[in-house]
Write an enzyme that holds these catalytic residues in place. Structure first.
Site, PDB file in Angstrom:
ATOM      1  N   LEU A  33      37.179  43.345  48.348  1.00 15.70           N
ATOM      2  CA  LEU A  33      38.399  42.131  48.056  1.00 15.70           C
ATOM      3  C   LEU A  33      37.846  41.771  49.461  1.00 15.70           C
ATOM      4  CD1 LEU A  33      41.055  42.495  45.409  1.00 15.70           C
ATOM      5  CD2 LEU A  33      39.141  41.357  45.616  1.00 15.70           C
ATOM      6  N   HIS A  34      38.084  40.120  49.895  1.00 16.57           N
ATOM      7  CA  HIS A  34      37.958  39.979  51.212  1.00 16.57           C
ATOM      8  C   HIS A  34      39.432  38.423  51.375  1.00 16.57           C
ATOM      9  CE1 HIS A  34      35.220  36.823  50.149  1.00 16.57           C
ATOM     10  NE2 HIS A  34      34.674  36.910  49.603  1.00 16.57           N
ATOM     11  N   HIS A  37      39.358  36.614  48.427  1.00 16.94           N
ATOM     12  CA  HIS A  37      40.209  36.630  47.758  1.00 16.94           C
ATOM     13  C   HIS A  37      41.873  36.562  47.732  1.00 16.94           C
ATOM     14  CE1 HIS A  37      35.856  38.942  46.792  1.00 16.94           C
ATOM     15  NE2 HIS A  37      35.927  38.401  45.841  1.00 16.94           N
ATOM     16  N   GLY A 147      37.459  30.461  43.440  1.00 22.68           N
ATOM     17  CA  GLY A 147      37.022  29.734  44.536  1.00 22.68           C
ATOM     18  C   GLY A 147      36.043  28.181  44.978  1.00 22.68           C
ATOM     19  N   LYS A 149      34.301  28.227  46.935  1.00 17.69           N
ATOM     20  CA  LYS A 149      32.735  28.668  47.301  1.00 17.69           C
ATOM     21  C   LYS A 149      32.240  28.568  46.551  1.00 17.69           C
ATOM     22  CE  LYS A 149      29.856  32.136  49.073  1.00 17.69           C
ATOM     23  NZ  LYS A 149      29.730  32.975  47.925  1.00 17.69           N
ATOM     24  N   GLN A 153      30.735  27.035  39.308  1.00 12.01           N
ATOM     25  CA  GLN A 153      31.362  28.154  38.648  1.00 12.01           C
ATOM     26  C   GLN A 153      32.549  27.472  37.664  1.00 12.01           C
ATOM     27  OE1 GLN A 153      31.799  32.679  39.067  1.00 12.01           O
ATOM     28  NE2 GLN A 153      33.562  32.226  39.726  1.00 12.01           N
ATOM     29  N   VAL A 176      37.931  30.209  52.281  1.00  8.60           N
ATOM     30  CA  VAL A 176      37.909  30.618  53.915  1.00  8.60           C
ATOM     31  C   VAL A 176      36.739  31.139  54.156  1.00  8.60           C
ATOM     32  CG1 VAL A 176      39.248  32.957  54.503  1.00  8.60           C
ATOM     33  CG2 VAL A 176      40.180  31.619  51.792  1.00  8.60           C
TER      34      VAL A 176
HETATM   35  O1  PAF Z   1      33.354  34.539  41.407  1.00  9.48           O
HETATM   36  C1  PAF Z   1      33.600  35.564  40.423  1.00  9.48           C
HETATM   37  O2  PAF Z   1      33.872  36.505  41.482  1.00  9.48           O
HETATM   38  C2  PAF Z   1      33.231  36.006  39.309  1.00  9.48           C
HETATM   39  O3  PAF Z   1      31.660  35.427  38.969  1.00  9.48           O
HETATM   40  C3  PAF Z   1      34.376  36.291  38.432  1.00  9.48           C
HETATM   41  C4  PAF Z   1      34.393  34.462  38.373  1.00  9.48           C
HETATM   42  C5  PAF Z   1      35.100  37.222  38.891  1.00  9.48           C
HETATM   43  C6  PAF Z   1      33.513  36.666  36.814  1.00  9.48           C
HETATM   44  O4  PAF Z   1      32.876  37.153  36.843  1.00  9.48           O
END
Ligand code: PAF
Length: 288
Positions: A33-34, A37, A147, A149, A153, A176
């Protein structure tokens, strides 16, 4: 704060929380995590009573030639960061529980998952939507935060949520950035200091495109793309551009002329590391 790895235990907890009418927020992550997140976690804290952060490096979204094995992991540190950011539960399922033997069911969003990232990484979104659907099913959140970014997705997940009729609000939180503008990513740790400096070319190229729209009123996507390519090559001569695309924010349909709903997204390999970034081409925000 609780750390849970059993799916059965996670389900029990969320069922009790739901019975107590607690609003559950989920932040799915792949760990390492950064600050990006952590900003998602903070947002979830704002909009829910209980925040679950999942950590799962999802094999189904990596192609065989991608970095699943090498993907950075640091669970201990992640757990501390989640705790100090206000998370209540960390869910760290095992790969063998999520994908048991004979697993054969996937969630696949069609049109909007097939362009941009979906074109370059054909099974990527199938892997993402499958794991996110499973996480939604296990944790039963009221809201889930993703996010900007990973803009495509987020749009793909929102589509899946609507199509499957899941009662979950999808919140998309701003990108960020590091001081120089590079979008935060777990993969930034792959760079040495010299390479890291060159990685800023993604952000700089988005910025000159946005500036050209604002100051010079250039709206022709091809012209803007030409300028971006030039700039990327001037900062990082070895950059391999996968795509630079101007699309409608919601439908991800390419646009020839930039309008108020246009987002520019790009994927570029910098010294072997594939990075993505994006920026809305008009309006406020995301211009340092
Ligand atoms: O964005 C991410 O880190 C991944 O694609 C996710 C949404 C956690 C699914 O594995």
């Amino acid at each position: 704060m609780k750390v849970v790895s059993s799916i059965i235990q996670m389900r029990k907890i969320t069922r009790t929380l739901a019975a107590d009418r607690k609003k559950i927020g989920l932040v799915p992550t792949m760990g390492f995590l950064h600050e990006g997140h952590l900003s998602l976690i903070r947002r979830a804290v704002r909009f829910s009573d209980i925040v679950i952060v999942s950590i799962f490096v999802n094999p189904a979204q990596f192609a065989p030639d991608e970095d699943f094995e090498a993907y950075p992991r640091d669970e201990k540190n992640d757990i501390n960061k989640i705790k100090s950011t206000g998370g209540d539960i960390v869910f760290i399922p095992k790969v063998s529980d999520i994908y048991p033997d004979n697993f054969q069911t996937y969630v696949d969003v069609e049109i909007i998952a097939k362009s941009l990232e979906g074109k370059s990484r054909p099974l990527h979104f199938r892997g993402v939507t499958t794991i996110v659907a499973k996480l939604f099913n296990i944790t039963r959140p009221d809201i889930a935060v993703f996010g900007l970014k990973d803009y495509q997705q987020a749009i793909v997940i929102r589509q899946m949520t609507r199509d499957l009729g899941l009662p979950i609000k999808i919140i998309i939180a701003p990108t960020v950035r590091e001081k120089d503008g590079l979008a935060m990513s777990s993969r930034n740790c792959y760079f040495n200091p010299e390479q890291r400096k060159e990685a800023v070319c993604l952000y700089e190229s988005l910025r000159i495109a946005k500036r050209a729209v604002k100051d010079e009123k250039i709206i022709d996507s091809a012209v803007l793309k030409g300028r971006m390519i030039k700039l990327i090559q001037s900062i990082c001569p070895t950059a391999e551009i996968d795509y630079i695309a101007f699309t409608d924010f919601e439908s991800i349909i390419p646009v020839k002329k930039v309008n108020k709903n246009t987002i520019c997204s790009l994927a570029v390999k910098i010294h072997g590391v594939r990075l993505i970034d994006n920026m809305k081409m008009t309006g406020r925000g995301q211009l340092l």
